[in-house]
Design a protein around this motif. Sequence first.
Motif, PDB file in Angstrom:
ATOM      1  N   SER A 278       0.833  -1.211   0.000  1.00 37.67           N
ATOM      2  CA  SER A 278       0.000   0.000   0.000  1.00 37.67           C
ATOM      3  C   SER A 278       0.862   1.254   0.000  1.00 37.67           C
ATOM      4  CB  SER A 278      -0.925  -0.004   1.220  1.00 37.67           C
ATOM      5  OG  SER A 278      -1.821  -1.095   1.181  1.00 37.67           O
ATOM      6  N   LEU A 279       1.939   1.232   0.786  1.00 39.82           N
ATOM      7  CA  LEU A 279       2.833   2.391   0.833  1.00 39.82           C
ATOM      8  C   LEU A 279       3.505   2.611  -0.525  1.00 39.82           C
ATOM      9  CD1 LEU A 279       4.221   4.611   2.482  1.00 39.82           C
ATOM     10  CD2 LEU A 279       6.022   2.949   3.056  1.00 39.82           C
ATOM     11  N   ASN A 280       3.912   1.522  -1.164  1.00 41.43           N
ATOM     12  CA  ASN A 280       4.553   1.640  -2.478  1.00 41.43           C
ATOM     13  C   ASN A 280       3.564   2.199  -3.503  1.00 41.43           C
ATOM     14  OD1 ASN A 280       7.149   0.698  -4.029  1.00 41.43           O
ATOM     15  ND2 ASN A 280       5.446   0.062  -5.302  1.00 41.43           N
ATOM     16  N   ASN A 281       2.330   1.711  -3.464  1.00 36.87           N
ATOM     17  CA  ASN A 281       1.319   2.189  -4.407  1.00 36.87           C
ATOM     18  C   ASN A 281       1.008   3.669  -4.205  1.00 36.87           C
ATOM     19  OD1 ASN A 281       0.911  -0.188  -5.874  1.00 36.87           O
ATOM     20  ND2 ASN A 281      -0.574  -0.969  -4.399  1.00 36.87           N
ATOM     21  N   VAL A 282       0.852   4.080  -2.967  1.00 38.97           N
ATOM     22  CA  VAL A 282       0.490   5.470  -2.714  1.00 38.97           C
ATOM     23  C   VAL A 282       1.671   6.390  -3.001  1.00 38.97           C
ATOM     24  CG1 VAL A 282       1.124   5.679  -0.251  1.00 38.97           C
ATOM     25  CG2 VAL A 282      -0.882   6.903  -1.148  1.00 38.97           C
ATOM     26  N   LYS A 283       2.890   5.877  -2.850  1.00 41.98           N
ATOM     27  CA  LYS A 283       4.064   6.677  -3.198  1.00 41.98           C
ATOM     28  C   LYS A 283       4.040   7.024  -4.681  1.00 41.98           C
ATOM     29  CE  LYS A 283       7.964   4.587  -3.811  1.00 41.98           C
ATOM     30  NZ  LYS A 283       9.226   3.845  -3.596  1.00 41.98           N
ATOM     31  N   TYR A 284       3.806   6.033  -5.528  1.00 42.21           N
ATOM     32  CA  TYR A 284       3.755   6.292  -6.962  1.00 42.21           C
ATOM     33  C   TYR A 284       2.503   7.064  -7.353  1.00 42.21           C
ATOM     34  CZ  TYR A 284       7.856   3.459  -7.955  1.00 42.21           C
ATOM     35  OH  TYR A 284       9.143   2.983  -8.010  1.00 42.21           O
ATOM     36  N   GLU A 285       1.437   6.847  -6.623  1.00 39.17           N
ATOM     37  CA  GLU A 285       0.227   7.619  -6.896  1.00 39.17           C
ATOM     38  C   GLU A 285       0.481   9.099  -6.659  1.00 39.17           C
ATOM     39  OE1 GLU A 285      -4.368   8.072  -5.255  1.00 39.17           O
ATOM     40  OE2 GLU A 285      -3.170   6.311  -4.693  1.00 39.17           O
ATOM     41  N   TYR A 286       1.179   9.416  -5.585  1.00 35.52           N
ATOM     42  CA  TYR A 286       1.511  10.814  -5.295  1.00 35.52           C
ATOM     43  C   TYR A 286       2.427  11.387  -6.376  1.00 35.52           C
ATOM     44  CZ  TYR A 286       3.628  14.870  -3.051  1.00 35.52           C
ATOM     45  OH  TYR A 286       4.090  16.138  -2.786  1.00 35.52           O
ATOM     46  N   ILE A 287       3.450  10.619  -6.770  1.00 32.76           N
ATOM     47  CA  ILE A 287       4.384  11.093  -7.798  1.00 32.76           C
ATOM     48  C   ILE A 287       3.666  11.311  -9.125  1.00 32.76           C
ATOM     49  CG2 ILE A 287       6.435  10.479  -9.137  1.00 32.76           C
ATOM     50  CD1 ILE A 287       7.445   8.976  -6.676  1.00 32.76           C
ATOM     51  N   LEU A 288       2.756  10.383  -9.478  1.00 32.69           N
ATOM     52  CA  LEU A 288       1.998  10.529 -10.722  1.00 32.69           C
ATOM     53  C   LEU A 288       1.146  11.800 -10.712  1.00 32.69           C
ATOM     54  CD1 LEU A 288       0.817   6.848 -11.330  1.00 32.69           C
ATOM     55  CD2 LEU A 288       2.508   8.103 -12.641  1.00 32.69           C
ATOM     56  N   ARG A 289       0.508  12.066  -9.569  1.00 33.28           N
ATOM     57  CA  ARG A 289      -0.330  13.265  -9.483  1.00 33.28           C
ATOM     58  C   ARG A 289       0.523  14.537  -9.582  1.00 33.28           C
ATOM     59  NH1 ARG A 289      -3.086   9.675 -10.274  1.00 33.28           N
ATOM     60  NH2 ARG A 289      -5.055   9.051  -9.302  1.00 33.28           N
ATOM     61  N   VAL A 290       1.693  14.523  -8.985  1.00 33.08           N
ATOM     62  CA  VAL A 290       2.589  15.678  -9.076  1.00 33.08           C
ATOM     63  C   VAL A 290       3.035  15.891 -10.522  1.00 33.08           C
ATOM     64  CG1 VAL A 290       4.856  16.574  -8.404  1.00 33.08           C
ATOM     65  CG2 VAL A 290       3.358  15.537  -6.688  1.00 33.08           C
ATOM     66  N   LYS A 291       3.364  14.779 -11.224  1.00 25.19           N
ATOM     67  CA  LYS A 291       3.763  14.886 -12.632  1.00 25.19           C
ATOM     68  C   LYS A 291       2.627  15.473 -13.475  1.00 25.19           C
ATOM     69  CE  LYS A 291       7.955  13.137 -12.630  1.00 25.19           C
ATOM     70  NZ  LYS A 291       9.128  13.931 -13.100  1.00 25.19           N
ATOM     71  N   LEU A 292       1.397  15.064 -13.188  1.00 28.56           N
ATOM     72  CA  LEU A 292       0.248  15.601 -13.917  1.00 28.56           C
ATOM     73  C   LEU A 292       0.097  17.103 -13.686  1.00 28.56           C
ATOM     74  CD1 LEU A 292      -2.448  12.814 -13.415  1.00 28.56           C
ATOM     75  CD2 LEU A 292      -1.536  13.623 -15.600  1.00 28.56           C
ATOM     76  N   LEU A 293       0.264  17.528 -12.438  1.00 26.53           N
ATOM     77  CA  LEU A 293       0.138  18.950 -12.138  1.00 26.53           C
ATOM     78  C   LEU A 293       1.244  19.748 -12.817  1.00 26.53           C
ATOM     79  CD1 LEU A 293      -0.837  18.791  -8.348  1.00 26.53           C
ATOM     80  CD2 LEU A 293      -2.319  19.334 -10.287  1.00 26.53           C
ATOM     81  N   GLU A 294       2.445  19.193 -12.857  1.00 22.92           N
ATOM     82  CA  GLU A 294       3.538  19.870 -13.550  1.00 22.92           C
ATOM     83  C   GLU A 294       3.252  19.961 -15.052  1.00 22.92           C
ATOM     84  OE1 GLU A 294       6.375  21.336 -12.178  1.00 22.92           O
ATOM     85  OE2 GLU A 294       5.088  21.057 -10.411  1.00 22.92           O
ATOM     86  N   TYR A 295       2.621  18.943 -15.578  1.00 21.74           N
ATOM     87  CA  TYR A 295       2.232  18.970 -16.996  1.00 21.74           C
ATOM     88  C   TYR A 295       1.230  20.092 -17.245  1.00 21.74           C
ATOM     89  CZ  TYR A 295      -0.664  17.762 -21.020  1.00 21.74           C
ATOM     90  OH  TYR A 295      -1.405  17.810 -22.167  1.00 21.74           O
TER      91      TYR A 295
END
Length: 472
Positions: free
Chosen positions: A450-467
């Motif tokens: 769960s921690l690994n999944n939410v870590k990448y989920e957070y990174i993905l959302r940050v990448k989207l916002l930067e986009y």
Amino acid sequence: MCHKFIFSILVILNTTLALGQAENKATVSLQDCIEIALNNNLDLKSSTLRTESADINFRQSKNALLPSLNGNYNIGKSTGRSIDPFTNSYINEELTFSNAGLSLDAVVFNGFRLINSWKQQKFNLLASEMEQEEARQNLILNVTLTYLQVMNTRDLLNLAENRIESTEKQLERLKTLYDAEMGNPAEYRDFQGQMANDKANLMAAKNNYQDAKLNLKQLLNTKIDLEIATLDMPLEFNVYSESFEQVYDLAVKNLARVKADEYRLNAAHKGVAVARSQYVPQVSFFANLGTNYSSAAKVFNQGGTIIEDTGDFVTVNGQDYSVFTEKNLFTPEDISYRDQFDNNLNTVVGLAVSIPVFNGFRAKNNVALEKIKEDQASVELDRTKLELHTIIEQTYNDMITAYERFKVLEEQVVAYQESLRINEIRFNNGANTSVDYIISKNNHENAQISLNNVKYEYILRVKLLEYYKGNI
């Protein structure tokens, strides 16, 4: 460097196909994947071709402002009754004829239709360029997100493999006791069941990893089996520095998608102006230069004189005398092709005015249709901004939630890790049952997933916002 890398990839592929050996794997970084995708992706190539077509349309509309100059030339042979182009009289003989001409046509004024059409195509070209840039940005974003997804599934695969290793150690210890008929045999069986469960999870993790790599290969348009390099991941995440409103304002200002819709709206404005020009008279200048040749054309040269009896007579003193006349002799001579073209030159110069009086309300209906297109372009721009507002707000909220979940799950992993350590010691010393240990082990490993999944989920959302901010 990109070309060298792609060349090395192709060399690897050719070597594999030629030798028929085991499949080679190329290790690539995120930047390598982006460069390969930009060179190979079919959707991006299609977008590039559409931009090239828009560029040709723009240049064509610009060239329409220039005068048109056309030349014509023909040569032929006629038999039977025909009109001599040299004398315009009917003849009945074999005739060789030729015509040449040059015509000039220039629009002086037509209600700025050509200028507005040129500007309209310019806006269409700019919109197409922005759509190409949007396709490029989307491709980079998708490659980045898919790359992170591959990393996530690979981390989960490693966790599944570690899970089997820890289960296998306990299973070996319990098998020794089971074979020696010591301890509780149910505990050995519990761990056999746990091993089967872990193997099933490992197979699912492998499949998810392969699916993620397949999605990445599809974006790159390659069949080569790629091994991705590990990105440096931050150990600690900080609160996102910008608010949702700031991200949205930057998106409206920077995103190619919004700019493309704005250019389409400007092009629609010019489309209305082009349609309105149909109400205005058109004034144009024209000029023509022409000449012709005919094989029947002759020139007659004087070649001497003769005395001929006219058949008339005069009477003098009752005596009749015949009347003679001196007649010139002419020798026919063909006029050369070049001389006829020089002698028969003619020119026409004029000014033409076309005044629209009634055209079945075609001009009125065309203006109405262009206004509808203008309204549609305005609606599309508003829809794009509304969709962006909704998507960015949702992504921002998901990012905040992922960040908060990450902090909570970090604490959960630490707590379950300590619980597992205690239960493992107690289980090894016979103070706990296998059920207690397996529950504690599963809790810890599930918390890690769960921690690994939410870590990448957070990174993905940050990448989207930067986009959305235009930083891709």
